[in-house]
Design an enzyme around this catalytic site. Structure first.
Site, PDB file in Angstrom:
ATOM      1  N   LYS A  10      53.250  38.861   9.228  1.00 38.76           N
ATOM      2  CA  LYS A  10      53.859  38.472  10.648  1.00 38.76           C
ATOM      3  C   LYS A  10      55.160  39.229  10.771  1.00 38.76           C
ATOM      4  O   LYS A  10      55.423  39.783  12.090  1.00 38.76           O
ATOM      5  CB  LYS A  10      54.559  36.998  11.004  1.00 38.76           C
ATOM      6  CG  LYS A  10      53.190  36.079  10.886  1.00 38.76           C
ATOM      7  CD  LYS A  10      53.834  34.546  11.244  1.00 38.76           C
ATOM      8  CE  LYS A  10      52.306  33.668  11.176  1.00 38.76           C
ATOM      9  NZ  LYS A  10      52.765  32.271  11.588  1.00 38.76           N
TER      10      LYS A  10
ATOM     11  N   LYS B 288      39.680  33.541  11.257  1.00 40.13           N
ATOM     12  CA  LYS B 288      39.593  32.248  11.481  1.00 40.13           C
ATOM     13  C   LYS B 288      39.834  31.671  13.145  1.00 40.13           C
ATOM     14  O   LYS B 288      40.708  32.473  13.684  1.00 40.13           O
ATOM     15  CB  LYS B 288      40.571  31.417  10.602  1.00 40.13           C
ATOM     16  CG  LYS B 288      42.077  31.365  10.945  1.00 40.13           C
ATOM     17  CD  LYS B 288      42.932  30.510  10.140  1.00 40.13           C
ATOM     18  CE  LYS B 288      44.401  30.730  10.366  1.00 40.13           C
ATOM     19  NZ  LYS B 288      45.407  29.703   9.709  1.00 40.13           N
TER      20      LYS B 288
ATOM     21  N   LYS C 287      45.054  29.446  17.623  1.00 35.92           N
ATOM     22  CA  LYS C 287      45.733  29.200  18.909  1.00 35.92           C
ATOM     23  C   LYS C 287      46.295  30.741  19.524  1.00 35.92           C
ATOM     24  O   LYS C 287      46.283  30.556  20.572  1.00 35.92           O
ATOM     25  CB  LYS C 287      46.575  28.190  18.833  1.00 35.92           C
ATOM     26  CG  LYS C 287      45.909  26.730  18.894  1.00 35.92           C
ATOM     27  CD  LYS C 287      47.385  25.750  18.899  1.00 35.92           C
ATOM     28  CE  LYS C 287      47.988  25.624  17.568  1.00 35.92           C
ATOM     29  NZ  LYS C 287      48.866  24.519  17.490  1.00 35.92           N
TER      30      LYS C 287
END
Length: 361
Positions: free
Chosen positions: A142, A224, A227
């Site tokens: 990230k 995957k 959201k």
């Protein structure tokens, strides 16, 4: 080292349980958390939430809406609008209750309402090292595209460890992407116990090894369902309308072969649809493929959409009713925080005394 850790995990779903060796003096207590950064999608529901609901009938379940975790990247990536956070918290509360989480059987609360999470986080941060945190995979992933990396992203796994240990949790349901974070929690529990005496159980992993844990992105079936993925067509949210569900399933990436088969490595797109169908019905992919062998992938998409619409309908009805009673949702979170605080206060008192910060208490 990491492979040895994985051998100690036990798995729910189609794979047998494999329990860790652990002191029997700790009562079973399961802790999990979810960020209020968007509506639950079917990957969240079938891969995690439904497992919590199944476990709550025979276990003490503590479920935290982790609002502190949700702001980790809010300033760096603008993923979270702080003005919408209160609304998102109530929406997540309604979604969890609507899916079947029982606030009488389980403890559902807001992380920021229980201050011992962050208090223990500080103590644990003093027991871990910068190199160890820098090796955490989510931090590396990230932080790659962020110019000014927030320190909250760096300490994220320490707070996660505190979320677990403050309840003396014995079991933690997590996904594969959280495995090393749980390893850190286990490491910190052992380190604290070694320095100050036995205080925390070593938490075990509950890992869902079935198809439900592998629901993929509809637009990119190599990833995957998430959201945070920018394309809304990539996920089915549990509050999606029938038209939205049909459109998303119809536009799901498959391939040029018309036959419906379950071959995740070769045909990830159509296999993802079969996997979703299998999770909903409880039937094996092989049996479903045999049943729909007369359908092409276009026709099969419509069938999956129809089944999904009917499955989500009662959940959506319950969520809508709950959202019309926000005072009830707030009361659930308040009562949950009171219950959670009774546990965390006791743990924190013990921790303070053991590290010498109890003053004259």
């Amino acid at each position: 080292m990491f492979k040895q850790f994985l051998k100690k995990c036990y798995i729910i779903g189609t794979v047998p349980f494999n329990f860790c060796t652990m002191s029997n003096s700790w009562p079973d207590r399961i802790i999990s958390g979810i960020q209020p950064t968007g509506i639950l999608h079917i990957g969240n529901y079938y891969g995690a939430v439904k497992n919590w609901i199944n476990l709550q009938n025979s276990n003490e379940i503590i479920c935290s809406i982790v609002d502190f975790h949700s702001i980790t990247l809010s300033y760096a990536s603008k993923l979270l609008d702080h003005k919408k956070l209160p609304e998102n918290i109530l929406l997540m509360t309604a979604c969890l209750l609507g899916c079947g989480l029982n606030s009488e059987k389980s403890i559902l609360f807001l992380q920021s309402e229980v201050p011992q999470h962050t208090q223990l986080c500080w103590v644990l941060s003093c027991l871990t090292t910068v190199p160890r945190l820098a090796r955490q995979p989510q931090y590396r992933e990230k932080s790659e595209n962020i110019k000014d990396i927030p320190s909250g992203l760096f300490f994220y796994p320490v707070l996660q460890a505190a979320d677990i240990l403050i309840y003396k949790a014995t079991k933690v349901p997590v996904g594969k992407d959280q495995l090393q974070h749980l390893q850190l929690a286990s490491h910190l529990a052992r380190k604290f116990n070694a320095l100050y005496g036995e205080t925390f159980p070593i938490p075990e992993l509950i890992f869902s090894g079935n198809i439900a844990s592998k629901i993929k992105n509809l637009r990119n079936p190599h990833k995957k369902m998430s959201k945070s993925y920018p394309d809304k067509l990539s996920r089915i949210e549990i509050t999606d309308s029938p038209d939205d569900i049909t459109e998303k399933i119809k536009k799901a990436v498959t391939d040029c072969t018309s036959q419906v088969t379950y071959e995740p490595d070769i045909r990830p797109g159509v296999s993802n649809l079969v996997g979703i169908h299998s999770v909903i019905t409880g039937r094996s992919p092989a049996a479903l493929c045999d049943e729909v062998k007369h359908l092409n992938t276009g026709q099969y998409k419509l069938l999956v959409a129809e089944i999904l619409i009917e499955t989500l309908k009662p959940i959506q009805k319950e969520i809508n009713q709950l959202l019309n009673d926000k005072s009830f949702l707030i009361s659930v979170l308040k009562n949950g925080a009171i219950k959670a605080s009774k546990i965390t206060s006791d743990t924190w008192t013990v921790v303070r005394k053991k590290i010498g910060c109890h003053y004259f208490l």
